[in-house]
Design a protein around this motif. Structure first.
Motif: not given
Length: 121
Positions: A61-68, A87-94
């Motif tokens: 839910d937190s990325v709907k409309g922003r990420f594709t 800023p809360e999207d900061t992370a290592v993405y796998y």
């Protein structure tokens, strides 16, 4: 099957990034693909997934409309277009591959090494 994630980086809040995940050693079009992220001290969480054909996509839910999430089966590559970063999207993405993509990380058979995404405020 090997997965190689790339395309992370440092961006200001509101900016965009497009990590990619190159897959080799298997039949890419037979796998669903997922993206997960892990912030320091937290669990690895589901972000998005796409079916082998690209017809079905799923998002937390937190990325709907922003990420594709998307994929190019001719290039054996999956992508995660990230817009309006926070800023809360900061992370290592796998990135990960599974016969049937779901939100559950234990369903994924293969994992990439991760790419760091840092969003400054």
């Amino acid at each position: 099957v090997q997965l190689q994630a790339s395309g992370g980086g440092l961006v200001q809040a509101g900016g965009s990034l497009r990590p990619s995940c190159a897959v080799s050693g298997g039949t890419f079009s037979s796998y669903g693909m997922g993206w997960f992220r892990q912030a320091p001290g937290k669990e690895r969480d589901f972000v998005a997934a796409i079916s082998w054909s690209g017809d079905s996509t799923y998002y937390t839910d937190s990325v709907k409309g922003r990420f594709t999430i998307s994929r190019d089966n001719a290039k054996n590559t999956a992508y995660l277009q990230m817009n309006s970063l926070k800023p809360e999207d900061t992370a290592v993405y796998y990135c990960a591959a599974a016969p049937i993509p779901t939100k559950e990380k234990h369903n994924y058979d293969y994992w990439g090494q991760g790419t760091q995404v840092t969003v400054s405020s």
